[in-house]
Scaffold this motif. Structure first.
Motif, PDB file in Angstrom:
ATOM      1  N   UNK A 250       0.873  -1.183   0.000  1.00 54.07           N
ATOM      2  CA  UNK A 250       0.000   0.000   0.000  1.00 54.07           C
ATOM      3  C   UNK A 250       0.907   1.230   0.000  1.00 54.07           C
ATOM      4  N   UNK A 251       0.585   2.255  -0.795  1.00 50.69           N
ATOM      5  CA  UNK A 251       1.453   3.442  -0.863  1.00 50.69           C
ATOM      6  C   UNK A 251       1.698   4.118   0.478  1.00 50.69           C
ATOM      7  N   UNK A 252       0.824   3.907   1.455  1.00 52.13           N
ATOM      8  CA  UNK A 252       1.047   4.483   2.790  1.00 52.13           C
ATOM      9  C   UNK A 252       2.306   3.912   3.440  1.00 52.13           C
ATOM     10  N   UNK A 253       2.823   2.798   2.901  1.00 56.86           N
ATOM     11  CA  UNK A 253       4.023   2.168   3.459  1.00 56.86           C
ATOM     12  C   UNK A 253       5.314   2.631   2.786  1.00 56.86           C
ATOM     13  N   UNK A 275       0.667   2.792 -16.857  1.00 52.79           N
ATOM     14  CA  UNK A 275       0.290   3.880 -15.962  1.00 52.79           C
ATOM     15  C   UNK A 275       0.353   3.488 -14.491  1.00 52.79           C
ATOM     16  N   UNK A 276      -0.019   2.253 -14.168  1.00 47.84           N
ATOM     17  CA  UNK A 276      -0.018   1.816 -12.771  1.00 47.84           C
ATOM     18  C   UNK A 276       1.401   1.832 -12.205  1.00 47.84           C
ATOM     19  N   UNK A 277       2.342   1.310 -12.971  1.00 47.87           N
ATOM     20  CA  UNK A 277       3.742   1.331 -12.541  1.00 47.87           C
ATOM     21  C   UNK A 277       4.229   2.772 -12.411  1.00 47.87           C
ATOM     22  N   UNK A 278       3.877   3.602 -13.378  1.00 48.50           N
ATOM     23  CA  UNK A 278       4.325   4.988 -13.373  1.00 48.50           C
ATOM     24  C   UNK A 278       3.819   5.734 -12.131  1.00 48.50           C
ATOM     25  N   UNK A 279       2.578   5.535 -11.764  1.00 47.92           N
ATOM     26  CA  UNK A 279       2.024   6.248 -10.613  1.00 47.92           C
ATOM     27  C   UNK A 279       2.637   5.768  -9.297  1.00 47.92           C
ATOM     28  N   UNK A 280       2.975   4.491  -9.234  1.00 47.01           N
ATOM     29  CA  UNK A 280       3.677   4.014  -8.029  1.00 47.01           C
ATOM     30  C   UNK A 280       5.066   4.643  -7.946  1.00 47.01           C
ATOM     31  N   UNK A 281       5.729   4.804  -9.087  1.00 44.43           N
ATOM     32  CA  UNK A 281       7.038   5.455  -9.095  1.00 44.43           C
ATOM     33  C   UNK A 281       6.929   6.924  -8.688  1.00 44.43           C
ATOM     34  N   UNK A 282       5.837   7.572  -9.065  1.00 47.38           N
ATOM     35  CA  UNK A 282       5.606   8.946  -8.619  1.00 47.38           C
ATOM     36  C   UNK A 282       5.520   8.986  -7.102  1.00 47.38           C
ATOM     37  N   UNK A 283       4.754   8.085  -6.510  1.00 43.91           N
ATOM     38  CA  UNK A 283       4.605   8.052  -5.053  1.00 43.91           C
ATOM     39  C   UNK A 283       5.944   7.787  -4.374  1.00 43.91           C
ATOM     40  N   UNK A 284       6.727   6.868  -4.937  1.00 44.05           N
ATOM     41  CA  UNK A 284       8.047   6.586  -4.363  1.00 44.05           C
ATOM     42  C   UNK A 284       8.955   7.804  -4.497  1.00 44.05           C
ATOM     43  N   UNK A 285       8.928   8.459  -5.653  1.00 45.13           N
ATOM     44  CA  UNK A 285       9.760   9.649  -5.857  1.00 45.13           C
ATOM     45  C   UNK A 285       9.428  10.725  -4.820  1.00 45.13           C
ATOM     46  N   UNK A 286       8.155  10.894  -4.517  1.00 43.38           N
ATOM     47  CA  UNK A 286       7.764  11.882  -3.509  1.00 43.38           C
ATOM     48  C   UNK A 286       8.350  11.542  -2.148  1.00 43.38           C
TER      49      UNK A 286
END
Length: 338
Positions: A250-253, A275-286
Motif C-alpha cells: 500500500x502506498x502508505x508504506x 500507468x499503474x507502474x508509473x504512478x507508483x514510481x511517482x509516489x516513491x519519488x515523492x
C-alpha cells in the motif's frame, strides 16, 4: 551484501500513520522569515503575507474551538489555497504555516491523505483529524475524480468541525490558464468550503532547475554496484524487482520503506511499462524527495522514466513533478560522489 528495498515489508499502525503527518525533514527549520521572495515576482511576497495572515486568523479559530463553551458548535475553519508552478516555494510556505500553528496539527501531500483514508477508512481518518488546528495539504491534485471527491468531503467535514485548511497545487508556470482552471475546479469540488477559501497564485521559475545541467548520465551496472557497496545504508534493486515489489505494498508504506536509507540505487531502469507502474514510481519519488535520499541508476536516464504519451495525458503534473524531484536527487548523488 547490499540491502534491497524489494525485501522490506514495513507494517504501519494507525497511530504511526497519523504521527507521520509532518513536513519533510528538509523543511524542519523553515519559517516565513527564511522565505526570500523573488523581487521580480510580487506574487511571492503576497503569498508570504497571506500565509502569515492565515496563521493569525486560524489561531483564533483554534482558540474559539477550545474555549469555555465546549458543547457549542466550533467556529468553522478557514482556508487558504496557493496555486502555482513547481519549485516556487509553496511547500516552504506550507511548512511555515504548520510550524506556526498550535498542535495537534497535520501536514501531508494529497496522495498521503488519500492513502490514509484508504488505509484507515473514512470515518477513522475524520475522527483522528477533527481535533487538529490545521491540516496542510501539499500538491492538491485534480487528476482523479474519485480521490478528489473523497478528500473534498473530508475537508468539508473537518472545516465544519473547526479545522483550518491550507493547500497548495502544482501548475507549470507557462500554463497560467490551466492553473486558474485547476484552482477553480478545486473550489468547485468543495462547494461548502469555497466561500472561505482565499486563492492565491505564486509564480516564478522552478528553483530545482535554475542554472542546473540536464539529467546525469546513468551509471554502468558495475559502477552502480560498487557505489552501493561503498555506501553504508545504501540499497540496490533492479528496476523490475522494485516495481514488482511496489505493486504489493500500500502506498502508505512507501515512507517506511525508505526510512533509514542513505542512497537508492536502481539498475536497468527503463520507461515505465504502464500507468499503474508509473504512478507508483511517482509516489516513491515523492517519499524519496521528502527524505532527501540521493538516487543513482543504470539503464535509461531518469528523465526518460515516463513516456511522452504519459506526460501528455491526464497525469502530466504528477509525472513532471516526479521527474523534477528525481533529477534533483540524482544531481545530489552526483555531487556527493564527486
Amino acid at each position: 551484501m547490499v540491502a534491497r528495498l524489494s525485501d522490506k515489508n514495513p507494517v504501519i499502525d494507525a497511530d504511526t500513520l497519523i504521527g507521520e503527518l509532518v513536513p519533510p525533514s528538509m523543511f524542519d527549520e523553515v519559517s516565513f522569515d527564511s522565505y526570500i521572495p523573488d523581487p521580480n515576482e510580487p506574487s511571492q511576497a503576497a503569498a508570504v503575507a497571506a500565509a502569515r495572515n492565515f496563521v493569525e486568523r486560524a489561531s483564533k479559530v483554534r482558540g474559539g474551538k477550545r474555549g469555555f463553551f465546549r458543547k457549542s458548535a466550533p467556529p468553522q475553519g478557514i482556508g487558504l489555497y496557493l496555486d502555482g508552478g513547481f519549485g516556487v516555494g509553496k511547500t516552504h510556505l506550507l511548512a511555515s504555516v504548520y510550524h506556526s500553528m498550535p498542535g495537534p496539527k497535520a501536514f501531508a501531500t494529497f496522495g498521503e491523505v488519500t492513502n490514509m483514508v484508504g488505509a484507515l477508512g473514512y470515518a477513522d481518518t475524520l475522527a483522528r483529524l477533527s481535533d487538529h488546528s490545521v491540516l496542510c495539504i501539499d500538491e492538491f491534485e485534480l487528476d482523479d475524480p474519485g480521490d478528489t471527491m473523497v478528500v473534498s468531503r473530508l475537508l468539508t467535514e473537518l472545516s465544519a468541525r473547526g479545522v483550518s485548511i491550507v493547500a497548495t497545487s502544482n501548475t507549470l508556470p507557462g500554463q497560467l490558464g490551466e492553473g486558474r482552471f485547476a484552482a477553480q475546479d478545486f473550489l468547485r469540488e468543495i462547494q461548502k468550503l469555497s466561500s472561505i477559501f482565499e486563492t492565491l497564485r505564486v509564480d516564478g521559475p522552478d528553483y530545482r532547475h535554475r542554472d542546473l545541467p540536464p539529467a546525469p548520465e546513468p551509471a554502468s551496472n558495475a559502477d552502480l554496484v560498487a557505489q552501493a557497496e561503498a555506501t553504508p545504508g545504501a540499497t540496490l534493486d533492479s528496476f523490475d524487482d522494485l516495481t514488482a515489489h511496489l505493486a504489493k505494498l500500500h502506498p502508505s508504506k512507501y515512507k517506511a520503506l525508505v526510512d533509514g536509507v542513505s542512497l537508492v540505487c536502481i539498475s536497468d531502469v527503463r520507461p515505465a511499462p504502464d500507468q499503474a507502474v508509473a504512478l507508483r514510481l511517482v509516489a516513491l519519488a515523492d517519499r524519496l524527495y521528502d527524505a532527501d535520499i540521493p538516487v543513482v541508476v543504470s539503464g535509461a536516464k531518469l528523465d526518460e522514466l515516463f513516456t511522452p504519451e504519459m506526460v501528455a495525458g491526464g497525469y502530466r503534473k504528477k509525472y513532471l513533478r516526479a521527474t523534477s524531484r528525481l533529477l534533483a536527487l540524482s544531481r545530489f548523488a552526483e555531487t556527493a560522489a564527486s
